[in-house]
Write a protein that holds these residues in place. Structure first.
Motif, PDB file in Angstrom:
ATOM      1  N   UNK A 178       0.834  -1.202   0.000  1.00 17.72           N
ATOM      2  CA  UNK A 178       0.000   0.000   0.000  1.00 17.72           C
ATOM      3  C   UNK A 178       0.865   1.247   0.000  1.00 17.72           C
ATOM      4  N   UNK A 179       0.304   2.309  -0.552  1.00 23.45           N
ATOM      5  CA  UNK A 179       0.887   3.648  -0.532  1.00 23.45           C
ATOM      6  C   UNK A 179      -0.184   4.578   0.029  1.00 23.45           C
ATOM      7  N   UNK A 180       0.183   5.424   0.983  1.00 23.44           N
ATOM      8  CA  UNK A 180      -0.804   6.308   1.603  1.00 23.44           C
ATOM      9  C   UNK A 180      -0.344   7.748   1.501  1.00 23.44           C
ATOM     10  N   UNK A 181      -1.225   8.614   0.977  1.00 26.71           N
ATOM     11  CA  UNK A 181      -0.920  10.034   0.917  1.00 26.71           C
ATOM     12  C   UNK A 181      -0.803  10.628   2.307  1.00 26.71           C
ATOM     13  N   UNK A 182      -0.048  11.700   2.421  1.00 23.91           N
ATOM     14  CA  UNK A 182       0.204  12.311   3.731  1.00 23.91           C
ATOM     15  C   UNK A 182      -1.069  12.814   4.403  1.00 23.91           C
ATOM     16  N   UNK A 183      -2.095  13.148   3.611  1.00 26.59           N
ATOM     17  CA  UNK A 183      -3.318  13.708   4.189  1.00 26.59           C
ATOM     18  C   UNK A 183      -4.405  12.669   4.438  1.00 26.59           C
ATOM     19  N   UNK A 184      -4.149  11.424   4.043  1.00 29.21           N
ATOM     20  CA  UNK A 184      -5.170  10.398   4.289  1.00 29.21           C
ATOM     21  C   UNK A 184      -5.271  10.188   5.795  1.00 29.21           C
ATOM     22  N   UNK A 185      -6.481  10.308   6.362  1.00 27.12           N
ATOM     23  CA  UNK A 185      -6.594  10.487   7.812  1.00 27.12           C
ATOM     24  C   UNK A 185      -6.503   9.237   8.683  1.00 27.12           C
ATOM     25  N   UNK A 186      -6.552   8.044   8.104  1.00 30.25           N
ATOM     26  CA  UNK A 186      -6.614   6.854   8.940  1.00 30.25           C
ATOM     27  C   UNK A 186      -5.565   5.818   8.543  1.00 30.25           C
ATOM     28  N   UNK A 187      -5.350   4.886   9.449  1.00 24.74           N
ATOM     29  CA  UNK A 187      -4.413   3.798   9.219  1.00 24.74           C
ATOM     30  C   UNK A 187      -5.057   2.761   8.304  1.00 24.74           C
ATOM     31  N   UNK A 188      -4.343   2.371   7.254  1.00 27.54           N
ATOM     32  CA  UNK A 188      -4.835   1.384   6.294  1.00 27.54           C
ATOM     33  C   UNK A 188      -4.118   0.060   6.537  1.00 27.54           C
ATOM     34  N   UNK A 189      -4.877  -1.015   6.558  1.00 32.78           N
ATOM     35  CA  UNK A 189      -4.252  -2.322   6.737  1.00 32.78           C
ATOM     36  C   UNK A 189      -3.305  -2.614   5.582  1.00 32.78           C
ATOM     37  N   UNK A 190      -2.113  -3.080   5.897  1.00 32.56           N
ATOM     38  CA  UNK A 190      -1.112  -3.330   4.872  1.00 32.56           C
ATOM     39  C   UNK A 190      -0.859  -4.791   4.597  1.00 32.56           C
ATOM     40  N   UNK A 191      -1.668  -5.675   5.171  1.00 34.87           N
ATOM     41  CA  UNK A 191      -1.481  -7.101   4.946  1.00 34.87           C
ATOM     42  C   UNK A 191      -2.773  -7.840   5.279  1.00 34.87           C
ATOM     43  N   UNK A 192      -2.787  -9.113   4.958  1.00 34.22           N
ATOM     44  CA  UNK A 192      -3.947  -9.941   5.270  1.00 34.22           C
ATOM     45  C   UNK A 192      -4.903 -10.086   4.095  1.00 34.22           C
ATOM     46  N   UNK A 193      -5.949 -10.863   4.299  1.00 32.50           N
ATOM     47  CA  UNK A 193      -6.935 -11.120   3.259  1.00 32.50           C
ATOM     48  C   UNK A 193      -7.862  -9.920   3.075  1.00 32.50           C
ATOM     49  N   UNK A 194      -8.353  -9.768   1.856  1.00 31.00           N
ATOM     50  CA  UNK A 194      -9.317  -8.706   1.584  1.00 31.00           C
ATOM     51  C   UNK A 194     -10.624  -8.987   2.320  1.00 31.00           C
ATOM     52  N   UNK A 195     -11.256  -7.924   2.769  1.00 30.64           N
ATOM     53  CA  UNK A 195     -12.539  -8.063   3.451  1.00 30.64           C
ATOM     54  C   UNK A 195     -13.637  -8.386   2.444  1.00 30.64           C
ATOM     55  N   UNK A 196     -14.616  -9.145   2.878  1.00 30.43           N
ATOM     56  CA  UNK A 196     -15.747  -9.481   2.010  1.00 30.43           C
ATOM     57  C   UNK A 196     -16.533  -8.242   1.600  1.00 30.43           C
TER      58      UNK A 196
END
Length: 275
Positions: A178-196
């Protein structure tokens, strides 16, 4: 300014690059670097420097011309950035994994990718192209055509320079990077299975994906204590069938503080609860 960006801009200025698309083959020739294609095994691109003479080899079986261009620019980065080529190390053999290494912890490969992105998509020009524009499928297609870069490279560049989006690459129903912009406000999961609940998972179930942003529950992608149960995220997922991958662009609509928020504010890294 980073070392990679500085040296990419030095090349841009030296050869008076103003027009699009930037031609890494022409620049390599002017830098007296020979570029060839080869049926190489085990790597996508190679740089070899012997007695001051440089050779770049690109895997001939690469299907997409934009990827070949990025590979050439990547190897030019190894040649141009000081300390990449030394008496002890005079060649690089770079794999697809190396060409997708953008984390700053990725060392020389990440630096070479940053160099390539800046060379092929100069920041000032790219920012002007996206100024006051919202991300869309059509805009991405226009940018890839104008800069003659891959969808992946263009998407990463957009996410980094716009600052408001996160970009997640998934493969085999799992998050790859994953790549996250500096202004994106929340933590994004960087591993694991995709959510349904994600749009991206539908590609791996054999379904066609919409070419527009869709609303999904925030917990499908985000993992952050500041999330509320009713929060949503906007998702635009674009399949890359040849690689069995999906690129997912995420965006959070700005929202005012709710009077019932669990936290009043956050100071010095510590949450302050409402009384």
């Amino acid at each position: 300014m980073s070392l990679a960006k500085y040296h990419a801009n030095s090349v841009i200025k030296k050869f008076s690059i103003k027009d699009l698309p930037v031609d890494p083959y022409r620049i390599s020739k002017e830098m007296e670097i020979e570029v060839v294609e080869d049926d190489c095994e085990g790597y996508t691109g190679m740089l070899l420097v012997v007695a001051g003479q440089a050779l770049i080899s690109v895997k001939s079986s690469i299907r997409e011309y934009p990827k070949k261009r990025f590979t050439v620019a990547h190897e030019m980065g190894h040649f141009s950035i000081p300390e990449h080529i030394t008496e002890e190390r005079y060649f690089f053999q770079c794999t697809d994994k190396d060409l997708n290494t953008f984390d700053k912890k990725g060392g020389r490969e990440a630096e070479a990718n940053e160099f390539a992105a800046e060379l092929l998509m100069p920041e000032d020009i790219f920012k002007e192209k996206i100024r006051l524009k919202d991300l869309s499928y059509n805009l991405l297609q226009d940018l890839t055509s104008e800069f003659e870069t891959s969808l992946t490279a263009t998407g990463i560049r957009f996410s980094e320079l716009s600052g408001d989006y996160a970009l997640v690459c998934s493969e085999n129903s799992c998050i790859k990077w994953l790549i996250k912009g500096d202004n994106f406000p929340f933590y994004v999961r960087g591993e694991g299975k995709l959510a349904n609940e994600s749009i991206a998972i539908e590609f791996f179930r054999g379904k066609k994906l919409p070419k527009s942003f869709e609303t999904v529950p925030a917990f499908a992608w985000l993992d952050d204590y500041k999330l509320k149960g009713d929060m949503d995220v906007q998702e635009l997922s674009i399949p890359l069938p040849y690689y069995d991958q999906v690129l997912s662009f995420l965006y959070m609509e700005p929202r005012e503080e709710d009077e019932d928020d669990e936290y009043l504010e956050e100071l010095d890294g510590y949450p302050r609860f409402k009384k």
